[in-house]
Write a protein that holds these residues in place. Structure first.
Motif, PDB file in Angstrom:
ATOM      1  N   VAL A   1       0.977  -1.108   0.156  1.00  0.00           N
ATOM      2  CA  VAL A   1       0.084   0.038  -0.092  1.00  0.00           C
ATOM      3  C   VAL A   1       0.896   1.219   0.018  1.00  0.00           C
ATOM      4  O   VAL A   1       1.713   1.262   0.915  1.00  0.00           O
ATOM      5  CB  VAL A   1      -0.824  -0.038   1.300  1.00  0.00           C
ATOM      6  CG1 VAL A   1      -1.665   1.553   1.240  1.00  0.00           C
ATOM      7  CG2 VAL A   1      -1.708  -1.072   1.224  1.00  0.00           C
ATOM      8  N   GLY A   2       0.744   2.093  -1.131  1.00  0.00           N
ATOM      9  CA  GLY A   2       1.638   3.400  -1.151  1.00  0.00           C
ATOM     10  C   GLY A   2       1.117   4.455  -0.162  1.00  0.00           C
ATOM     11  O   GLY A   2      -0.205   4.516   0.077  1.00  0.00           O
ATOM     12  N   ALA A   3       1.837   5.265  -0.212  1.00  0.00           N
ATOM     13  CA  ALA A   3       1.375   6.591   0.529  1.00  0.00           C
ATOM     14  C   ALA A   3       0.176   7.216   0.030  1.00  0.00           C
ATOM     15  O   ALA A   3      -0.708   7.855   0.658  1.00  0.00           O
ATOM     16  CB  ALA A   3       2.657   7.567   0.722  1.00  0.00           C
ATOM     17  N   ASN A   4       0.407   7.569  -1.430  1.00  0.00           N
ATOM     18  CA  ASN A   4      -0.700   8.291  -1.965  1.00  0.00           C
ATOM     19  C   ASN A   4      -2.067   7.586  -1.828  1.00  0.00           C
ATOM     20  O   ASN A   4      -3.175   8.140  -1.772  1.00  0.00           O
ATOM     21  CB  ASN A   4      -0.316   8.500  -3.455  1.00  0.00           C
ATOM     22  CG  ASN A   4       0.796   9.315  -3.718  1.00  0.00           C
ATOM     23  OD1 ASN A   4       1.233  10.330  -2.696  1.00  0.00           O
ATOM     24  ND2 ASN A   4       1.211   9.446  -4.789  1.00  0.00           N
ATOM     25  N   ALA A   5      -2.062   6.375  -2.024  1.00  0.00           N
ATOM     26  CA  ALA A   5      -3.302   5.590  -1.984  1.00  0.00           C
ATOM     27  C   ALA A   5      -3.926   5.913  -0.613  1.00  0.00           C
ATOM     28  O   ALA A   5      -5.064   5.951  -0.059  1.00  0.00           O
ATOM     29  CB  ALA A   5      -3.241   4.212  -1.848  1.00  0.00           C
ATOM     30  N   VAL A   6      -3.021   5.723   0.687  1.00  0.00           N
ATOM     31  CA  VAL A   6      -3.515   6.191   2.134  1.00  0.00           C
ATOM     32  C   VAL A   6      -4.167   7.567   2.145  1.00  0.00           C
ATOM     33  O   VAL A   6      -5.114   7.942   2.801  1.00  0.00           O
ATOM     34  CB  VAL A   6      -2.274   6.003   3.191  1.00  0.00           C
ATOM     35  CG1 VAL A   6      -2.915   6.404   4.343  1.00  0.00           C
ATOM     36  CG2 VAL A   6      -1.753   4.573   2.925  1.00  0.00           C
TER      37      VAL A   6
ATOM     38  N   VAL B   1      -5.529   9.278  -0.480  1.00  0.00           N
ATOM     39  CA  VAL B   1      -6.879   9.398  -0.916  1.00  0.00           C
ATOM     40  C   VAL B   1      -7.899   8.692  -0.100  1.00  0.00           C
ATOM     41  O   VAL B   1      -9.012   9.134  -0.004  1.00  0.00           O
ATOM     42  CB  VAL B   1      -6.809   8.722  -2.426  1.00  0.00           C
ATOM     43  CG1 VAL B   1      -8.131   8.549  -3.041  1.00  0.00           C
ATOM     44  CG2 VAL B   1      -5.781   9.437  -3.326  1.00  0.00           C
ATOM     45  N   ALA B   2      -7.356   7.652   0.704  1.00  0.00           N
ATOM     46  CA  ALA B   2      -8.459   6.930   1.480  1.00  0.00           C
ATOM     47  C   ALA B   2      -9.009   7.874   2.596  1.00  0.00           C
ATOM     48  O   ALA B   2     -10.156   7.989   3.007  1.00  0.00           O
ATOM     49  CB  ALA B   2      -7.665   5.641   1.945  1.00  0.00           C
ATOM     50  N   GLY B   3      -7.899   8.878   3.061  1.00  0.00           N
ATOM     51  CA  GLY B   3      -8.154   9.575   4.124  1.00  0.00           C
ATOM     52  C   GLY B   3      -9.245  10.670   3.828  1.00  0.00           C
ATOM     53  O   GLY B   3     -10.178  11.011   4.466  1.00  0.00           O
ATOM     54  N   LEU B   4      -9.011  11.257   2.644  1.00  0.00           N
ATOM     55  CA  LEU B   4      -9.836  12.226   1.787  1.00  0.00           C
ATOM     56  C   LEU B   4     -11.448  11.556   1.577  1.00  0.00           C
ATOM     57  O   LEU B   4     -12.466  12.059   2.141  1.00  0.00           O
ATOM     58  CB  LEU B   4      -9.524  12.576   0.778  1.00  0.00           C
ATOM     59  CG  LEU B   4     -10.443  13.471   0.108  1.00  0.00           C
ATOM     60  CD1 LEU B   4     -10.880  14.997   0.544  1.00  0.00           C
ATOM     61  CD2 LEU B   4      -9.962  14.070  -1.564  1.00  0.00           C
ATOM     62  N   VAL B   5     -11.522  10.325   1.031  1.00  0.00           N
ATOM     63  CA  VAL B   5     -12.765   9.499   0.999  1.00  0.00           C
ATOM     64  C   VAL B   5     -13.563   9.572   2.400  1.00  0.00           C
ATOM     65  O   VAL B   5     -14.806   9.889   2.458  1.00  0.00           O
ATOM     66  CB  VAL B   5     -12.415   8.352   0.250  1.00  0.00           C
ATOM     67  CG1 VAL B   5     -13.854   7.575   0.282  1.00  0.00           C
ATOM     68  CG2 VAL B   5     -12.009   8.353  -1.011  1.00  0.00           C
ATOM     69  N   LEU B   6     -12.517   9.104   3.233  1.00  0.00           N
ATOM     70  CA  LEU B   6     -13.311   8.836   4.867  1.00  0.00           C
ATOM     71  C   LEU B   6     -13.841  10.257   5.278  1.00  0.00           C
ATOM     72  O   LEU B   6     -14.820  10.285   5.802  1.00  0.00           O
ATOM     73  CB  LEU B   6     -12.363   8.246   5.678  1.00  0.00           C
ATOM     74  CG  LEU B   6     -11.970   6.703   5.332  1.00  0.00           C
ATOM     75  CD1 LEU B   6     -10.827   6.311   6.069  1.00  0.00           C
ATOM     76  CD2 LEU B   6     -13.118   5.773   5.715  1.00  0.00           C
ATOM     77  N   GLY B   7     -13.046  11.094   5.092  1.00  0.00           N
ATOM     78  CA  GLY B   7     -13.198  12.563   5.583  1.00  0.00           C
ATOM     79  C   GLY B   7     -14.462  13.056   4.912  1.00  0.00           C
ATOM     80  O   GLY B   7     -15.478  13.495   5.567  1.00  0.00           O
ATOM     81  N   LEU B   8     -14.847  12.755   3.643  1.00  0.00           N
ATOM     82  CA  LEU B   8     -16.096  13.327   2.938  1.00  0.00           C
ATOM     83  C   LEU B   8     -17.170  12.374   3.295  1.00  0.00           C
ATOM     84  O   LEU B   8     -18.386  13.289   3.571  1.00  0.00           O
ATOM     85  CB  LEU B   8     -15.623  13.507   1.451  1.00  0.00           C
ATOM     86  CG  LEU B   8     -14.539  14.191   0.794  1.00  0.00           C
ATOM     87  CD1 LEU B   8     -14.396  14.229  -0.739  1.00  0.00           C
ATOM     88  CD2 LEU B   8     -14.942  15.933   1.227  1.00  0.00           C
ATOM     89  N   ALA B   9     -17.032  11.458   3.432  1.00  0.00           N
ATOM     90  CA  ALA B   9     -18.029  10.249   3.895  1.00  0.00           C
ATOM     91  C   ALA B   9     -18.594  10.861   5.408  1.00  0.00           C
ATOM     92  O   ALA B   9     -19.526  10.594   5.600  1.00  0.00           O
ATOM     93  CB  ALA B   9     -17.430   8.878   4.015  1.00  0.00           C
ATOM     94  N   ALA B  10     -17.363  11.301   6.249  1.00  0.00           N
ATOM     95  CA  ALA B  10     -17.897  11.635   7.560  1.00  0.00           C
ATOM     96  C   ALA B  10     -18.763  12.980   7.305  1.00  0.00           C
ATOM     97  O   ALA B  10     -19.820  13.215   8.095  1.00  0.00           O
ATOM     98  CB  ALA B  10     -16.438  11.952   8.373  1.00  0.00           C
ATOM     99  N   ALA B  11     -18.359  13.807   6.456  1.00  0.00           N
ATOM    100  CA  ALA B  11     -18.981  14.994   6.247  1.00  0.00           C
ATOM    101  C   ALA B  11     -20.616  14.862   5.764  1.00  0.00           C
ATOM    102  O   ALA B  11     -21.494  15.436   6.393  1.00  0.00           O
ATOM    103  CB  ALA B  11     -18.270  16.113   5.353  1.00  0.00           C
TER     104      ALA B  11
ATOM    105  N   ASP C   1      -4.765  10.029   7.656  1.00  0.00           N
ATOM    106  CA  ASP C   1      -3.702  11.381   7.341  1.00  0.00           C
ATOM    107  C   ASP C   1      -2.392  11.156   8.242  1.00  0.00           C
ATOM    108  O   ASP C   1      -1.561  11.815   7.718  1.00  0.00           O
ATOM    109  CB  ASP C   1      -4.625  12.621   8.060  1.00  0.00           C
ATOM    110  CG  ASP C   1      -3.818  14.106   7.585  1.00  0.00           C
ATOM    111  OD1 ASP C   1      -3.585  14.167   6.516  1.00  0.00           O
ATOM    112  OD2 ASP C   1      -3.703  14.526   8.401  1.00  0.00           O
ATOM    113  N   GLY C   2      -2.621  10.620   9.156  1.00  0.00           N
ATOM    114  CA  GLY C   2      -1.163  10.266   9.826  1.00  0.00           C
ATOM    115  C   GLY C   2      -0.390   9.250   9.450  1.00  0.00           C
ATOM    116  O   GLY C   2       0.685   9.389   9.397  1.00  0.00           O
TER     117      GLY C   2
END
Length: 201
Positions: A26-31, A33-43, A65-66
């Protein structure tokens, strides 16, 4: 303000989790993007009034994000990764107050607007300082190795996460919490302007 203290405590755990992700390819950029998707899902979840689910997604988003930085350090940090990280952070920071404004426009709309304005000003001061610092070949590792010059302040990532958690736990006090954090963010903005006068004047 709290980032420096918490970083030392959570980095070892983040590094261990990042090592697991690296072994699985798993690459850093994939993580990131996953953080953004989770954040928008939270919103989106918060906007529909599902605050506990929104809180869980929010915390998972910040975990990602961390982790992206920890994964990058164990593989190969890139300029694209640093760019995506900071841009997606600001998208997330804007999405959560917006979600609460959508949830209850009458009670939360003005406070959300004030908070977003403080985020806008603070973000501009942060990024503009980083550009000027790069131009002058300045460097700092106050918050560890970063892709850009990272100025600190009263309102940083840790304080933002705590504020968003408080929004979810005490939605009836959204406006009060938002105004307090907007004041903290504005203080950080003013402090950074003062720092720019000393550094670039």
């Amino acid at each position: 303000m709290l980032d420096g203290v918490l970083k030392k405590r959570i980095d070892p755990t983040m590094d261990r989790l990042a090592a697991v992700l690296c072994r699985r390819g798993v690459g850093a950029n994939a993580v990131t993007v996953a953080g953004l998707v989770l954040g928008l899902a939270a919103a989106a979840t918060i906007a529909f009034g599902l605050l506990w689910a929104g809180l869980a997604l929010l915390l998972l988003s910040r975990l990602a994000d961390g982790l992206d930085g920890a994964v990058a350090r164990q593989t190969r940090p890139t300029d694209l990764g640093g760019y995506l990280d900071i841009v997606f952070d600001y998208v997330f920071y804007g999405a959560i107050p917006l979600a609460f404004a959508i949830l209850d426009p009458a009670a939360n709309g003005l406070a959300a607007a004030v908070l977003l304005m403080s985020f806008y000003a603070n973000g501009a001061s942060f990024l503009a300082f980083a550009i000027m610092a790069e131009k002058r070949k300045l460097a700092t590792e106050q918050r560890g190795r970063k892709s850009l010059f990272f100025t600190t302040g009263l309102a940083e990532a840790s304080e933002t996460i705590v504020t968003f958690v408080l929004f979810c736990l005490f939605p009836q006090y959204f406006a009060v919490i938002a105004y307090v954090f907007a004041a903290m963010t504005t203080w950080t903005f003013v402090s950074r302007i003062r720092l720019s006068l000393k550094s670039f004047g």
